[in-house]
Design a protein around this motif. Structure first.
Motif, mmCIF file in Angstrom:
data_model
loop_
_atom_site.group_PDB
_atom_site.id
_atom_site.type_symbol
_atom_site.label_atom_id
_atom_site.label_comp_id
_atom_site.label_asym_id
_atom_site.label_seq_id
_atom_site.Cartn_x
_atom_site.Cartn_y
_atom_site.Cartn_z
ATOM 1 N N TYR A 47 36.161 27.113 23.145
ATOM 2 C CA TYR A 47 36.624 28.402 23.614
ATOM 3 C C TYR A 47 35.807 28.973 24.755
ATOM 4 C CZ TYR A 47 33.317 31.080 20.521
ATOM 5 O OH TYR A 47 32.289 31.401 20.013
ATOM 6 N N PRO A 48 36.323 29.734 25.706
ATOM 7 C CA PRO A 48 35.508 30.056 26.914
ATOM 8 C C PRO A 48 34.462 30.965 26.693
ATOM 9 C CG PRO A 48 37.545 31.232 26.823
ATOM 10 C CD PRO A 48 37.654 30.074 25.647
ATOM 11 N N PRO A 49 33.601 31.275 27.743
ATOM 12 C CA PRO A 49 32.509 32.188 27.586
ATOM 13 C C PRO A 49 33.074 33.639 27.567
ATOM 14 C CG PRO A 49 31.943 30.646 29.336
ATOM 15 C CD PRO A 49 33.522 30.452 28.897
ATOM 16 N N GLU A 50 32.279 34.525 27.196
ATOM 17 C CA GLU A 50 32.486 36.258 27.440
ATOM 18 C C GLU A 50 32.697 36.255 29.093
ATOM 19 O OE1 GLU A 50 33.677 37.873 24.951
ATOM 20 O OE2 GLU A 50 32.734 36.818 23.319
ATOM 21 N N PRO A 51 33.594 36.937 29.261
ATOM 22 C CA PRO A 51 33.856 37.416 30.953
ATOM 23 C C PRO A 51 32.464 37.804 31.441
ATOM 24 C CG PRO A 51 34.774 38.959 29.649
ATOM 25 C CD PRO A 51 34.408 37.967 28.565
ATOM 26 N N TRP A 52 31.381 38.476 31.064
ATOM 27 C CA TRP A 52 30.427 39.037 31.432
ATOM 28 C C TRP A 52 29.374 37.838 31.495
ATOM 29 C CZ3 TRP A 52 32.295 41.240 27.322
ATOM 30 C CH2 TRP A 52 31.630 41.051 26.144
ATOM 31 N N GLU A 53 29.701 36.553 31.085
ATOM 32 C CA GLU A 53 28.797 35.473 30.971
ATOM 33 C C GLU A 53 29.132 34.460 32.130
ATOM 34 O OE1 GLU A 53 27.510 34.744 26.321
ATOM 35 O OE2 GLU A 53 29.461 34.089 26.831
ATOM 36 N N LEU A 82 28.180 38.405 39.215
ATOM 37 C CA LEU A 82 29.457 37.531 38.586
ATOM 38 C C LEU A 82 30.330 37.196 39.734
ATOM 39 C CD1 LEU A 82 30.177 39.685 35.433
ATOM 40 C CD2 LEU A 82 28.690 37.900 35.591
ATOM 41 N N ALA A 83 31.283 36.276 39.569
ATOM 42 C CA ALA A 83 32.184 35.977 40.481
ATOM 43 C C ALA A 83 33.475 37.363 40.756
ATOM 44 C CB ALA A 83 32.923 34.805 40.269
ATOM 45 N N GLN A 84 33.415 38.097 39.597
ATOM 46 C CA GLN A 84 34.497 39.060 39.717
ATOM 47 C C GLN A 84 33.778 40.239 38.788
ATOM 48 O OE1 GLN A 84 37.857 36.553 38.098
ATOM 49 N NE2 GLN A 84 39.077 37.904 39.234
ATOM 50 N N VAL A 85 34.149 41.327 39.115
ATOM 51 C CA VAL A 85 33.917 42.575 38.173
ATOM 52 C C VAL A 85 34.627 42.592 37.005
ATOM 53 C CG1 VAL A 85 33.972 45.288 38.084
ATOM 54 C CG2 VAL A 85 33.268 44.146 40.409
ATOM 55 N N VAL A 86 34.024 42.798 35.905
ATOM 56 C CA VAL A 86 34.739 42.756 34.701
ATOM 57 C C VAL A 86 34.756 44.190 33.888
ATOM 58 C CG1 VAL A 86 34.862 41.852 32.478
ATOM 59 C CG2 VAL A 86 34.169 40.259 34.210
ATOM 60 N N LYS A 87 36.200 44.778 33.634
ATOM 61 C CA LYS A 87 35.863 46.045 33.054
ATOM 62 C C LYS A 87 36.274 45.985 31.568
ATOM 63 C CE LYS A 87 39.240 49.845 32.721
ATOM 64 N NZ LYS A 87 40.669 50.295 33.002
ATOM 65 N N VAL A 88 35.076 46.401 31.036
ATOM 66 C CA VAL A 88 35.015 46.065 29.443
ATOM 67 C C VAL A 88 35.105 47.363 28.598
ATOM 68 C CG1 VAL A 88 33.652 45.262 27.524
ATOM 69 C CG2 VAL A 88 33.362 44.247 29.929
ATOM 70 N N THR A 89 35.983 47.245 27.588
ATOM 71 C CA THR A 89 35.975 48.369 26.796
ATOM 72 C C THR A 89 36.293 47.898 25.214
ATOM 73 O OG1 THR A 89 38.421 48.336 26.877
ATOM 74 C CG2 THR A 89 37.388 49.855 28.043
ATOM 75 N N THR A 90 35.952 48.482 24.339
ATOM 76 C CA THR A 90 35.907 47.784 22.731
ATOM 77 C C THR A 90 37.341 47.115 22.781
ATOM 78 O OG1 THR A 90 34.728 49.653 22.064
ATOM 79 C CG2 THR A 90 35.796 48.621 20.592
ATOM 80 N N GLY A 91 37.221 45.848 22.268
ATOM 81 C CA GLY A 91 38.557 44.919 21.997
ATOM 82 C C GLY A 91 38.928 44.502 23.161
ATOM 83 N N LYS A 146 39.517 41.035 34.151
ATOM 84 C CA LYS A 146 38.758 40.606 35.335
ATOM 85 C C LYS A 146 39.397 41.232 36.539
ATOM 86 C CE LYS A 146 37.124 36.263 33.398
ATOM 87 N NZ LYS A 146 37.013 34.614 33.522
ATOM 88 N N LEU A 147 38.503 42.034 37.445
ATOM 89 C CA LEU A 147 39.421 42.624 38.460
ATOM 90 C C LEU A 147 39.371 41.906 39.798
ATOM 91 C CD1 LEU A 147 37.539 46.141 38.184
ATOM 92 C CD2 LEU A 147 39.602 45.374 37.086
ATOM 93 N N GLY A 182 39.388 42.533 42.810
ATOM 94 C CA GLY A 182 38.466 42.983 43.871
ATOM 95 C C GLY A 182 39.209 43.725 45.104
ATOM 96 N N ASN A 183 40.621 43.970 44.962
ATOM 97 C CA ASN A 183 41.319 44.539 45.997
ATOM 98 C C ASN A 183 42.007 46.127 45.708
ATOM 99 O OD1 ASN A 183 43.327 44.027 44.126
ATOM 100 N ND2 ASN A 183 44.532 42.416 44.996
ATOM 101 N N GLY A 184 41.145 46.349 44.574
ATOM 102 C CA GLY A 184 41.676 47.798 44.425
ATOM 103 C C GLY A 184 42.588 48.194 43.239
ATOM 104 N N ARG A 185 43.092 46.630 42.809
ATOM 105 C CA ARG A 185 44.168 46.894 41.572
ATOM 106 C C ARG A 185 43.386 46.607 40.533
ATOM 107 N NH1 ARG A 185 48.855 43.188 44.832
ATOM 108 N NH2 ARG A 185 49.170 44.457 46.631
ATOM 109 N N ALA A 186 44.310 46.920 39.392
ATOM 110 C CA ALA A 186 43.622 46.543 38.050
ATOM 111 C C ALA A 186 43.943 45.125 37.750
ATOM 112 C CB ALA A 186 44.639 47.139 37.075
ATOM 113 N N GLY A 187 43.296 44.627 36.769
ATOM 114 C CA GLY A 187 43.284 43.297 36.314
ATOM 115 C C GLY A 187 44.335 43.249 35.110
ATOM 116 N N THR A 188 44.463 42.076 34.669
ATOM 117 C CA THR A 188 45.095 41.806 33.393
ATOM 118 C C THR A 188 44.545 41.856 32.056
ATOM 119 O OG1 THR A 188 46.527 39.959 34.688
ATOM 120 C CG2 THR A 188 46.516 40.093 32.244
ATOM 121 N N PRO A 189 44.915 42.951 31.451
ATOM 122 C CA PRO A 189 44.128 43.214 30.058
ATOM 123 C C PRO A 189 44.255 42.087 29.095
ATOM 124 C CG PRO A 189 45.568 45.053 30.540
ATOM 125 C CD PRO A 189 46.071 43.934 31.450
#
Length: 312
Positions: free
Chosen positions: A272-278, A44-53, A57-58, A60-67
């Motif tokens: 509507y856009p693709p899922e982030p892991w797509e 992918l172009a970015q690591v994606v952190k996935v939990t239920t619901g 998108k991270l 890549g600089n050690g920081r969190a993404g926007t939930p």
């Protein structure tokens, strides 16, 4: 921090996967995220952190993404048949002996999208359980890299030169008509589909067929003996619009082709856009009922090959 590949090899089951720390009785206590970094055809172009619901998108600089909320609160890491993802699970903060289980909350029946009826959910004692981890003691220094620090290469979007419209179609019973009586479907003797009496209807779909799109916007079902239907030019890039006229979701696979998921659109609705892991390049995509699924593919290999649904 442990990387592994998830593959949905089930014959006809969609998997909705999540990771949970469980107690001694197997009851879920708290959820662990999947960190998705690749799918079927590459990174992918970015690591994606996935939990239920929810997903992030991270950067890549050690920081969190926007939930960001998922399209449905029950959606976790959803995989159709033949879809694959590469994930990292971070066990680094867990005590030795901690038990982590991967659960499936997809349906045991055909999948038509969220929400899933409680009556259709995977059996929690069998198909609802996928994998178990027991955290051990780390031997030596931890040389793994936190997924928040992974910087993945950019992915250039494909530029299409043509658009092609194809369809997924269901063939209804041509023999049996039924009517609803007290919540049950009762066959009507002597009545032949498709000329059912008023108030009755064909018993149900007998098969699903791929096809093309007619000028009036309806699906044209085709069979194996049909002439060659799609003939992209070698080296061309096309947008395919997959119209799903069936009642179920279908994992659609194009042989020898890597494609990008563009968007989805309910009939008469808005894209509507693709899922982030797509994001990135894939070879299998979920086409939901009553929707148009758009993908973009570059046809760079000469030859004869098929596109098909991966439900066996």
């Amino acid at each position: 921090r442990y990387p592994f590949r998830l593959l949905n090899g089930c014959d006809a089951r969609f998997l909705n996967l999540s990771l949970w720390i469980v107690d001694a009785n197997g009851n879920p206590l708290s959820e662990l995220p999947f960190y998705v970094f690749a799918n079927e055809s590459g990174l992918l172009a970015q690591v994606v952190k996935v939990t239920t619901g929810s997903f992030e998108k991270l950067p890549g600089n050690g920081r969190a993404g926007t939930p960001t909320p998922a399209r449905h609160p029950d959606a976790a890491l959803l995989l159709g048949n033949a879809e694959r993802v590469d994930v990292i699970v971070d066990f680094s903060g867990l005590a030795p002996g901690t038990v982590v289980r991967m659960f499936n909350t997809g349906p045991d029946s055909p999948f038509g999208g969220f929400p899933i009826s409680p009556d259709d959910l995977a059996d929690p004692g069998t198909t609802g359980q996928v994998m178990q981890f027991v955290v051990g003691t780390l031997l030596g220094p931890d040389r793994s890299k936190p997924p928040q620090q992974l910087k993945l290469p950019a992915i250039a979007p494909l530029v299409p030169t043509a658009t092609r419209q194809v369809s997924l179609n269901e063939v209804e019973s041509g023999l049996v008509c039924v009517e609803e009586q007290g919540g049950d479907l009762v066959p009507l003797p002597g009545v032949t589909a498709p000329e059912c009496d008023p108030g009755s209807f064909p018993f149900g779909p007998t098969q699903a067929l791929l096809g093309t799109l007619a000028s009036d916007g309806s699906g044209v079902a085709l069979r194996w003996e049909s002439a060659l239907t799609e003939n992209p030019q070698l080296g061309s890039t096309e947008t395919w619009e997959i119209y799903n006229f069936t009642m179920d979701a279908h994992p659609i696979h194009l042989h020898l082709v890597n494609f990008q998921v563009v968007n989805r659109e309910a009939f008469g609705g808005l894209p509507y856009p693709p899922e982030p892991w797509e994001w990135g390049f894939k070879d299998t995509v979920i086409a939901y009922p009553g929707e148009i699924t758009r993908i973009r593919a570059r046809f760079d290999i000469a030859g004869l090959y098929v596109w098909h649904c991966h439900i066996v």
